[in-house]
Design a protein around this motif. Structure first.
Motif, mmCIF file in Angstrom:
data_model
loop_
_atom_site.group_PDB
_atom_site.id
_atom_site.type_symbol
_atom_site.label_atom_id
_atom_site.label_comp_id
_atom_site.label_asym_id
_atom_site.label_seq_id
_atom_site.Cartn_x
_atom_site.Cartn_y
_atom_site.Cartn_z
ATOM 1 N N SER A 53 0.837 -1.214 0.000
ATOM 2 C CA SER A 53 0.000 0.000 0.000
ATOM 3 C C SER A 53 0.862 1.250 0.000
ATOM 4 O O SER A 53 0.516 2.254 -0.640
ATOM 5 N N SER A 91 -8.715 2.943 -3.065
ATOM 6 C CA SER A 91 -7.941 2.551 -1.888
ATOM 7 C C SER A 91 -8.890 2.077 -0.791
ATOM 8 O O SER A 91 -10.090 1.956 -1.008
ATOM 9 N N ASP A 168 -6.148 -0.853 -4.646
ATOM 10 C CA ASP A 168 -5.668 -1.488 -3.417
ATOM 11 C C ASP A 168 -6.760 -2.430 -2.907
ATOM 12 O O ASP A 168 -7.763 -1.972 -2.354
#
Ligand SMILES: Nc1ncnc2c1ncn2[C@@H]1O[C@H](COP(=O)(O)OP(=O)(O)OP(=O)(O)O)[C@@H](O)[C@H]1O
Length: 247
Positions: A53, A91, A168
């Motif tokens: 990440s 994300s 992500d």
């Protein structure tokens, strides 16, 4: 290890040179070198804490490297509006506004990217249908389930039709139908360069052409998904308990 370059369509999308990232005394990234070409679909895999990440956030300009250089679309100035307009990021953070409806959220983000009124309406209709939220388009996001928010976040990430899509763990919270709808959208345009963090090796091998296998802040393997050793490398690293290092 030799750098593997998969040149498919031409433009070099991203070049990372000796990227380090520290959080205080913790070394989250330890010298990342990478070159990404247009049209690649890359999976980043590795155990918890490997630095996946952190790397993606640097690519999205959400955080800066402690050392090293990053070129995106041929420039080191990634904060430039024309560069940011070509990047989409999904994300863990949804970035959605809870009190706005699904459609209002998409319209809001579309306007930020300067999409003109009629085109934006059409794009919102298209995406809301494609993610299966048509019947809930006028509901406020605060009433949505986690998976519904994830679907909408995905639509938000691609509202402006980015050339580079950073994902992500995009499958988090999605049911089988939503996963399949998202995959259809993901694969719709092969020219879009995609970099996806996932813990699902089967999806990584099925969807991606290249795997970056990370451990302790390093890319320990950069392999084609068809490489006969790729699964062995991936399983060896992903089933280790690496990445839990402390200062
Ligand atoms: N904001 C932060 N402050 C301090 N340490 C951080 C921060 N973000 C990440 N780290 C640390 O950096 C290291 C890498 O974290 P990162 O989130 O990049 O790993 P990851 O590979 O994405 O893990 P996961 O699979 O669990 O999502 C970890 O040791 C983590 O604790």
């Amino acid at each position: 290890m030799a750098t593997i370059i998969y040149s498919m369509m031409g433009e070099t999308i991203l070049v990372a040179e000796d990227i380090f990232r520290d959080y205080g005394c913790l070394h989250a990234l330890n010298g990342i070198n990478l070159r990404v070409e247009e049209g690649e679909f890359i999976a980043i895999i590795g155990p918890n804490g490997a630095g996946k990440s952190t790397l993606l956030k640097i690519f999205a300009s959400l955080i800066s490297p402690t050392e090293g250089t990053l070129q995106i679309f041929g420039t080191k100035d990634h904060d430039r509006e024309d560069v940011q307009d070509r990047i989409g990021m999904l994300s863990h953070e949804t970035f959605l506004y809870e009190n706005l409806t699904a459609r209002e959220n998409l319209v809001f983000f579309g306007k930020l990217y300067g999409i003109e009124h009629t085109a934006l309406d059409e794009r919102c209709d298209y995406l809301i249908r494609k993610i299966g939220l048509w019947k809930r388009a006028e509901d406020p996001v605060k009433n949505f389930s986690r998976g519904m928010k994830q679907r909408l976040s995905f639509a938000r990430a691609i509202i402006h039709d980015p050339s580079l899509l950073l994902l992500d763990e995009p499958y988090t919270g999605l049911d089988m139908n939503a996963s399949s709808l998202m995959e259809n959208l993901l694969l719709e345009n092969p020219a879009v360069t995609k970099i996806m963090i996932t813990h699902d090796l089967d999806k990584a091998f099925r969807l991606c052409n290249r795997l970056l296998i990370m451990e302790d802040g390093n890319i320990v393997h950069d392999v084609g998904a068809n490489d006969p050793n790729a699964r062995k490398f991936a399983e060896a690293v992903c089933f280790s308990d690496g990445g839990q290092f402390k200062c």
